[in-house]
Enzyme design. Sequence first.
Site, PDB file in Angstrom:
ATOM      1  N   GLU A   4     -24.828  -6.126   3.313  1.00  0.00           N
ATOM      2  CA  GLU A   4     -24.134  -7.219   2.700  1.00  0.00           C
ATOM      3  C   GLU A   4     -22.563  -6.915   2.970  1.00  0.00           C
ATOM      4  OE1 GLU A   4     -24.054  -6.335  -1.951  1.00  0.00           O
ATOM      5  OE2 GLU A   4     -25.875  -5.714  -0.920  1.00  0.00           O
ATOM      6  N   LYS A  30     -18.713  -6.399   2.067  1.00  0.00           N
ATOM      7  CA  LYS A  30     -17.726  -5.665   1.079  1.00  0.00           C
ATOM      8  C   LYS A  30     -16.664  -6.280   0.769  1.00  0.00           C
ATOM      9  CE  LYS A  30     -16.077  -0.766   0.116  1.00  0.00           C
ATOM     10  NZ  LYS A  30     -14.842  -1.197  -0.322  1.00  0.00           N
ATOM     11  N   ASP A  88     -13.427  -7.559  -0.697  1.00  0.00           N
ATOM     12  CA  ASP A  88     -12.065  -7.027  -0.858  1.00  0.00           C
ATOM     13  C   ASP A  88     -11.381  -7.662  -2.102  1.00  0.00           C
ATOM     14  OD1 ASP A  88      -9.990  -5.146  -0.694  1.00  0.00           O
ATOM     15  OD2 ASP A  88      -9.033  -6.297   1.229  1.00  0.00           O
ATOM     16  N   TYR A 137     -22.507  -8.166  -6.564  1.00  0.00           N
ATOM     17  CA  TYR A 137     -23.278  -7.570  -5.378  1.00  0.00           C
ATOM     18  C   TYR A 137     -24.180  -6.570  -6.170  1.00  0.00           C
ATOM     19  CZ  TYR A 137     -19.672  -4.265  -6.962  1.00  0.00           C
ATOM     20  OH  TYR A 137     -18.656  -3.496  -7.781  1.00  0.00           O
ATOM     21  N   LYS A 151     -16.452   0.796   6.873  1.00  0.00           N
ATOM     22  CA  LYS A 151     -15.163   0.134   6.519  1.00  0.00           C
ATOM     23  C   LYS A 151     -14.657  -0.489   7.966  1.00  0.00           C
ATOM     24  CE  LYS A 151     -12.387   1.437   3.303  1.00  0.00           C
ATOM     25  NZ  LYS A 151     -11.720   0.885   2.094  1.00  0.00           N
ATOM     26  N   CYS A 177      27.196 -13.847  10.990  1.00  0.00           N
ATOM     27  CA  CYS A 177      26.128 -14.501  10.415  1.00  0.00           C
ATOM     28  C   CYS A 177      25.811 -15.659  11.386  1.00  0.00           C
ATOM     29  CB  CYS A 177      26.471 -15.193   8.975  1.00  0.00           C
ATOM     30  SG  CYS A 177      25.274 -16.627   8.251  1.00  0.00           S
ATOM     31  N   CYS A 200      26.905 -19.202   9.787  1.00  0.00           N
ATOM     32  CA  CYS A 200      28.171 -19.726   9.655  1.00  0.00           C
ATOM     33  C   CYS A 200      29.157 -18.953  10.151  1.00  0.00           C
ATOM     34  CB  CYS A 200      28.511 -19.526   7.850  1.00  0.00           C
ATOM     35  SG  CYS A 200      28.560 -18.046   7.232  1.00  0.00           S
ATOM     36  N   CYS A 222      25.388 -11.824   4.383  1.00  0.00           N
ATOM     37  CA  CYS A 222      26.495 -12.864   4.661  1.00  0.00           C
ATOM     38  C   CYS A 222      27.296 -12.921   3.510  1.00  0.00           C
ATOM     39  CB  CYS A 222      25.971 -14.090   5.256  1.00  0.00           C
ATOM     40  SG  CYS A 222      27.247 -15.352   5.357  1.00  0.00           S
ATOM     41  N   CYS A 282      28.201 -20.948   3.262  1.00  0.00           N
ATOM     42  CA  CYS A 282      26.987 -20.661   4.287  1.00  0.00           C
ATOM     43  C   CYS A 282      26.051 -21.708   3.910  1.00  0.00           C
ATOM     44  CB  CYS A 282      26.636 -19.247   4.044  1.00  0.00           C
ATOM     45  SG  CYS A 282      25.355 -18.722   5.521  1.00  0.00           S
TER      46      CYS A 282
HETATM   47  S1  IVH Z   1     -21.987  -1.631  -4.201  1.00  0.00           S
HETATM   48  C1  IVH Z   1     -23.405   2.075  -6.611  1.00  0.00           C
HETATM   49  N1  IVH Z   1     -21.715  -3.553  -3.103  1.00  0.00           N
HETATM   50  O1  IVH Z   1     -16.634  -1.236  -3.379  1.00  0.00           O
HETATM   51  C2  IVH Z   1     -23.093   0.995  -6.215  1.00  0.00           C
HETATM   52  N2  IVH Z   1     -19.934  -2.528  -4.124  1.00  0.00           N
HETATM   53  O2  IVH Z   1     -16.412   2.003  -3.496  1.00  0.00           O
HETATM   54  C3  IVH Z   1     -22.009   0.069  -6.306  1.00  0.00           C
HETATM   55  N3  IVH Z   1     -17.512  -3.396  -3.273  1.00  0.00           N
HETATM   56  O3  IVH Z   1     -16.492  -0.276  -6.662  1.00  0.00           O
HETATM   57  C4  IVH Z   1     -21.199  -0.562  -5.504  1.00  0.00           C
HETATM   58  N4  IVH Z   1     -18.321  -5.040  -2.077  1.00  0.00           N
HETATM   59  O4  IVH Z   1     -15.559  -2.512  -6.149  1.00  0.00           O
HETATM   60  C5  IVH Z   1     -21.008  -2.655  -3.785  1.00  0.00           C
HETATM   61  N5  IVH Z   1     -21.328  -5.810  -1.757  1.00  0.00           N
HETATM   62  C6  IVH Z   1     -20.881  -4.549  -2.411  1.00  0.00           C
HETATM   63  C7  IVH Z   1     -19.426  -4.472  -2.521  1.00  0.00           C
HETATM   64  C8  IVH Z   1     -18.935  -3.287  -3.385  1.00  0.00           C
HETATM   65  C9  IVH Z   1     -17.219  -4.413  -2.669  1.00  0.00           C
HETATM   66  C10 IVH Z   1     -16.701  -2.507  -3.947  1.00  0.00           C
HETATM   67  C11 IVH Z   1     -16.729  -2.180  -5.352  1.00  0.00           C
HETATM   68  C12 IVH Z   1     -17.222  -0.839  -5.324  1.00  0.00           C
HETATM   69  C13 IVH Z   1     -16.326  -0.095  -4.367  1.00  0.00           C
HETATM   70  C14 IVH Z   1     -17.429   0.911  -3.767  1.00  0.00           C
END
Ligand code: IVH
Length: 731
Positions: A120, A122, A124, A231, A366, A460, A463, A478, A484
């Site tokens: 899935e 991650k 942000d 999640y 990542k 500038c 001006c 400036c 200006c």
């Molecule tokens: S699972 C034990 N799934 O990433 C499982 N985390 O370093 C707990 N995060 O603190 C996390 N997307 O803030 C999980 N699809 C996802 C996520 C996710 C973002 C973040 C979350 C967590 C950090 C893990």
Amino acid sequence: MDLFSNIDIEPARQRIDELTELLDRYNYEYYMNDRSLVSDFEFDKLLRELAELERQHPDLASPNSPTKRVGGEVNKSFRQVTHRFPMLSLGNTYSIDEIVDFEARTRKLLGDTAFSYTCELKYDGVAIGLTYKHGQLVQAVTRGNGSVGDDITANARTIPTIPLRLRGNYPDDFEVRGEVVYPFAEFEAFNHQREADGDEPFANPRNAASGSLKLQDTAECARRKLQFCPYFVMLPQVNGELGTESATHLGLILRFAIGTATGSPFTPLERGGSDAVREGSKTGNGEYSTHFDRMQSLIQMGFKVQPYMKECLNINEIREYIDYWDNERWNLPFGTDGIVIKVNQVALWDLLGLTAKSPRWAIAFKFKAQQVSTPLESISFQVGRTGIITPVANLTPVWLGGTTVKRATLVNADFIEKMDIREGDSLLIEKGGEIIPKVVGVDLSNRKAGAQPVPYITNCPECGTRLVRADGEAGHYCPNSDGCPPQIVGRLEHFVSRKAMNIDSLGSERLEMLYKKGLVMDIADIYSLTREQLIGLESYDESGQRRASIQEKGADNILAAIEKSKEVPFERVLFALGIRYVGEVGAKKLARHFGDIDTLIAASEEELASVEDVGEKTAKFIYDYFSDLRHMQLIQRLRDAGLVFKVDKSSYQQSDVLQGKTFVVSGVFSRFSRDEIKADIEKNGGKVSGSISGKTDYLLAGDKMGPEKRKKAEKLGVAIISEEDYLGMVR
Ligand code: IVH
């Protein structure tokens, strides 16, 4: 409660229930299914009716009422809450080899147990946990340090994709964890507005999301348009996050099935795997025994589950998923910084266990920040409202992370020097979690022999005035502030912006028009505009085409907004003046500290610097600003126009028991946060100062106060008081 009000209560209760259900449904359809069942007008009408009923019958108002979506409460402080189950973090890596290792290790540990993975996104953003009891949201807490987080329930209630009341089937007591994200489009619009209002823009959507959840004003949080991406489902009575159920019986049932996942890795919520694995997942806790099914079950409860999760059976499928999203992530409406891979079968989590901080059944891959090299074609120099010069790189357009990059800031002369940017160089541009591209270096492989450092302008560009670079400053400015054009128009824009005088019918285009016609040359001129001058004013675009003209109604609106701005409180007028480094907060502190403009004008640099949040540098700018005769004349004209130059204490002050007393606050307190105790001092008529001086009356000392503060107070004979002493003074 008197006898008669009881008579009214039943119909009120019924109507409240009815309205709640209707509004919940409209919200749900709107945010989950993109469907508007009623007009905004009708929706607002119903919402107002509900709010009014709740006002009349506070006892009947549910904490999860749809009225809570729009905010209106004030978070005094964010209570610290211990998580029932710690919020773990994930092991993470940038290396695909480590994902291969993770997969091999997991397979080895599980032996011949059949299992699958889920892949899935991650997200942000900011991690939070939502507790639901009997289908009602009861608490929302940030991750914090994993054990203890902040209670942000009131702000969470304003996020439309967080259900306040669950639908369908749901466990009686459980927690949903996920990430609060700030979608790009909303984030950009918000940052744009911030800049227009003269506020510092946020660096990235994550910071903005985090800041939003900690807002005191829940209505402001509601305006931010955040989104919740679940999640993880925690079922304390079934399994903890670590799993409490024995996994072995599942191991017997599940035989690893050799099967290929069907379709592409990006089909919405795709269930890969074979029937053998899937059947297995249905044993034990029915629909809650795999992560995949748990996540799916959230949909019918009313959560917006992102449809990009996939069940994967082997490392090739995992790789495919990662590769796909490494490119495709830029087409998502929100930020992702990687992929999370989890063992799907919840019962196996226990078996795999934990390392020091993170589970062994999950890992995050990542994404690297994307980087490109592109030729620097030229440098332009922009002039800001305070005269600051910002060099901007004009680049050969290049595709990076979902957008074409043509320009990137070069910050200031120091930055160009440090990066050693030479003529004809190619620059390395990066886009990480941020959507604003950053210059991270020079692509030396493309440097031409004998390339010379790029020259910096001395005058500038707008001006022609010779630029100034004050000692110790990284940038040039400036000094021709009154002559200006971009500085003048920039100041006008700042003056009318929402957090300043809020004359919203005077946008940038109109201001520029008024400036070019010579009708508004400074902020005070706004107050002598007449209807005749405004009507028929036209603006033209670059090609000379007429773009807009002000009609009678437009002129009346502008004049009404200008008239209304005369009621704007002193602190905002002070902010609107646009004194360098005096932001919204600084202006408020200065206004409350000095009370009126004359006292502020008469203040010495030292007095100015003693105000909280006003450093020496800012104090000098304020002092210099008021030493300039032209500014004094400007203020006189604004006064004559009728603007407010005195604090209305009744708007925030509750008593004057601390009148004339100046406090310095230091350390940690048991009943208040430091900000609360400072606000309390001001509410009672006292002043808060940032440093101890001869003018300080009390040092309010909490726990862990530094020894220097105490020493200085003792030396100057300043009374040192405790939190209890303070309470004794004001209560
Ligand atoms: S699972 C034990 N799934 O990433 C499982 N985390 O370093 C707990 N995060 O603190 C996390 N997307 O803030 C999980 N699809 C996802 C996520 C996710 C973002 C973040 C979350 C967590 C950090 C893990």
